[in-house]
Design a protein around this motif. Structure first.
Motif, PDB file in Angstrom:
ATOM      1  N   LYS A 121      36.894   5.511  59.002  1.00 17.11           N
ATOM      2  CA  LYS A 121      37.101   6.398  58.254  1.00 17.11           C
ATOM      3  C   LYS A 121      38.533   6.814  57.928  1.00 17.11           C
ATOM      4  CE  LYS A 121      35.864  11.445  58.241  1.00 17.11           C
ATOM      5  NZ  LYS A 121      35.234  12.769  59.029  1.00 17.11           N
ATOM      6  N   PRO A 122      39.139   6.862  56.691  1.00 13.07           N
ATOM      7  CA  PRO A 122      40.679   7.248  56.448  1.00 13.07           C
ATOM      8  C   PRO A 122      40.667   8.677  57.006  1.00 13.07           C
ATOM      9  CG  PRO A 122      39.433   7.208  54.317  1.00 13.07           C
ATOM     10  CD  PRO A 122      38.440   6.694  55.443  1.00 13.07           C
ATOM     11  N   VAL A 123      41.890   9.259  57.375  1.00 12.65           N
ATOM     12  CA  VAL A 123      42.030  10.290  58.046  1.00 12.65           C
ATOM     13  C   VAL A 123      43.401  11.060  57.383  1.00 12.65           C
ATOM     14  CG1 VAL A 123      41.421   9.946  60.448  1.00 12.65           C
ATOM     15  CG2 VAL A 123      43.527   9.394  59.819  1.00 12.65           C
ATOM     16  N   ALA A 124      43.833  10.317  56.564  1.00  8.88           N
ATOM     17  CA  ALA A 124      45.245  10.843  55.604  1.00  8.88           C
ATOM     18  C   ALA A 124      45.239   9.939  54.418  1.00  8.88           C
ATOM     19  CB  ALA A 124      46.511  10.676  56.507  1.00  8.88           C
ATOM     20  N   ARG A 125      45.768  10.555  53.366  1.00  7.46           N
ATOM     21  CA  ARG A 125      46.158   9.808  52.127  1.00  7.46           C
ATOM     22  C   ARG A 125      47.899  10.381  51.811  1.00  7.46           C
ATOM     23  NH1 ARG A 125      44.059  11.575  46.197  1.00  7.46           N
ATOM     24  NH2 ARG A 125      44.894  13.555  46.844  1.00  7.46           N
ATOM     25  N   VAL A 126      48.322   9.259  51.807  1.00  6.46           N
ATOM     26  CA  VAL A 126      49.832   9.399  51.113  1.00  6.46           C
ATOM     27  C   VAL A 126      49.972   9.353  49.843  1.00  6.46           C
ATOM     28  CG1 VAL A 126      52.172   8.560  51.469  1.00  6.46           C
ATOM     29  CG2 VAL A 126      50.638   8.375  53.443  1.00  6.46           C
TER      30      VAL A 126
END
Length: 73
Positions: free
Chosen positions: A5-10
């Motif tokens: 699961k991704p926890v951040a998006r840059v």
């Protein structure tokens, strides 16, 4: 990632402000942050090893370059 699961998006700053022009952007003041001069001092050999920068192959190539015995491929 946390597992799968991704926890951040840059995303680029310009895109972030274009998507939400009213967003509160963080502001950093030079008066709030203080760095001791030692923060910018070169790392010692012990610190380099401790932080995982120990690279025997690189050290060997560097030494060969200093001695003039390096072969470049």
């Amino acid at each position: 990632m946390r597992g799968d699961k991704p926890v951040a998006r840059v995303i680029p700053f310009e895109l972030a402000t274009a998507q939400n022009p009213n967003a509160a952007l963080p502001v950093v003041s030079r008066e709030l942050i203080h760095f001791d001069d030692s923060a910018f001092a070169p790392l010692t050999d012990e610190e380099m090893i401790e932080y995982g920068f120990d690279n025997p192959e690189k050290d060997k190539r560097f030494q060969e370059a200093l001695e003039g015995t390096a072969t470049f491929v």
